[in-house]
Design an enzyme around this catalytic site. Structure first.
Site, PDB file in Angstrom:
ATOM      1  N   HIS A 190      89.109  31.212  -0.819  1.00  0.00           N
ATOM      2  CA  HIS A 190      90.657  31.125  -0.323  1.00  0.00           C
ATOM      3  C   HIS A 190      90.645  30.244   0.709  1.00  0.00           C
ATOM      4  O   HIS A 190      89.538  29.370   1.326  1.00  0.00           O
ATOM      5  CB  HIS A 190      90.818  32.828   0.385  1.00  0.00           C
ATOM      6  CG  HIS A 190      89.940  32.967   1.595  1.00  0.00           C
ATOM      7  ND1 HIS A 190      89.954  32.516   2.988  1.00  0.00           N
ATOM      8  CD2 HIS A 190      88.962  33.924   1.619  1.00  0.00           C
ATOM      9  CE1 HIS A 190      89.287  33.055   3.501  1.00  0.00           C
ATOM     10  NE2 HIS A 190      88.420  33.900   2.849  1.00  0.00           N
ATOM     11  N   CYS A 206      83.472  35.699   2.385  1.00  0.00           N
ATOM     12  CA  CYS A 206      84.367  35.078   1.292  1.00  0.00           C
ATOM     13  C   CYS A 206      83.753  33.705   1.365  1.00  0.00           C
ATOM     14  O   CYS A 206      83.061  33.237   2.449  1.00  0.00           O
ATOM     15  CB  CYS A 206      85.535  35.115   1.721  1.00  0.00           C
ATOM     16  SG  CYS A 206      86.156  36.953   1.386  1.00  0.00           S
TER      17      CYS A 206
END
Length: 301
Positions: A190, A206
């Protein structure tokens, strides 16, 4: 005058929605890009310079040890880590090498190029795991539902997170997210709404990208694209003419006691065999295993 072109100039300066493209080698070697140099100007910081060349912050520090990251001396010549040895893994889809804090994208429709991006990864205690998986979901302007563990961490610091953070400038996922099929789908690639953390271990597990990088990558990556996440602190390139190159990165800290502490790294057996009987090559190898500059170093040619 300070830019050295060791290969043909294929690395293009990045800007919004543009990626740095490297031509894959055709000579049997495993190295791409060119060596870049930058003369520090008044007011520069290593973070500024890293963003200018779209490389990671810790990579800049490793390549220029001893330089003050916040107040580098004006006139100082810095080496930019824009020449890289490719990881020893199938060149397909997305490859993330945790040790070097880089993401590689090998497009399906053009086997002659690779795109390389700096990334942020999971911090100690919330490590990004090794995996082979695929992209299972793509969302533009995502909302963020903080996991209970993250909400608890923030609450302990007096920061009460909402159950759902809407899309927009306050969303830490930025404007794009791509979900990995691994596990329960808790790992994402992301963007970010912060101006730091790329090329560092700062996330909850992440893969974090610069806003302009994920903006470019998002439309190019299809659902089902393979994603390999590996951890290779030592990478090797050897061409048919016998030139042997090594690139060594600092191993990831395994716990908080290792943060900020120099960690040793071992050479793969195949590399030790390659320098066996060559005193100078062996000396260069052990010097770089100690230095861990993250730069391609010629051991023998």
């Amino acid at each position: 005058m300070y830019r050295a072109l060791l290969l043909s100039l294929t690395c293009l300066a990045s800007s919004a929605a543009h990626a740095i493209e490297y031509k894959l080698p055709t000579d049997g070697s495993n190295i791409v890009g060119t060596t870049e140099y930058y003369e520090v100007k008044q007011g520069d910081s290593l973070a500024d310079i890293a963003n200018k060349y779209n490389v990671g912050f810790l990579g800049m520090m490793a390549a220029n040890k001893g330089v003050d990251p916040f107040l580098p001396q004006p006139g100082k010549l810095l080496q930019i880590p824009t020449q890289v040895v490719l990881p020893d893994v199938a060149h397909k889809g997305i490859v993330v090498n945790l040790a070097e804090l880089r993401l590689y994208y090998f497009p399906k429709n053009d086997a002659s190029i690779v795109y390389v991006f700096p990334i942020g990864i999971g911090r100690v205690g919330r490590e990004t795991p090794n995996m082979t998986t695929s992209i299972s979901e793509k969302v533009k302007n995502p909302t963020w539902t903080p996991p209970a563990s993250i909400r608890k961490e923030h609450a302990a610091k007096g920061d009460i997170l909402p159950a759902v953070v809407p899309a927009g400038p306050d969303n830490p996922l930025g404007d794009y997210k791509m979900r990995l099929a691994y596990g329960h789908g808790e790992y994402l690639i992301h963007g970010t709404n912060k101006d730091f953390g790329i090329g560092m271990r700062v996330s909850g597990g992440c893969i974090r990208m610069n806003p302009w990088d994920v903006e470019w990558l998002f439309p190019h990556v299809a659902l089902g694209t393979q994603v390999q996440i590996i951890n290779q602190p030592v990478k090797i390139s050897q061409d048919p003419d016998g030139e042997l190159i090594v690139e060594v990165h600092s191993p990831l800290s395994k716990d908080e006691s290792q943060i900020g502490v120099k960690k040793s790294v071992d050479a793969p057996e195949v590399l030790l065999k390659d320098v066996e009987g060559d005193t100078k090559a062996k000396q260069r190898l052990y010097s770089e295993l100690d230095k861990q500059s993250g730069l391609p170093i010629i051991l023998k040619s």
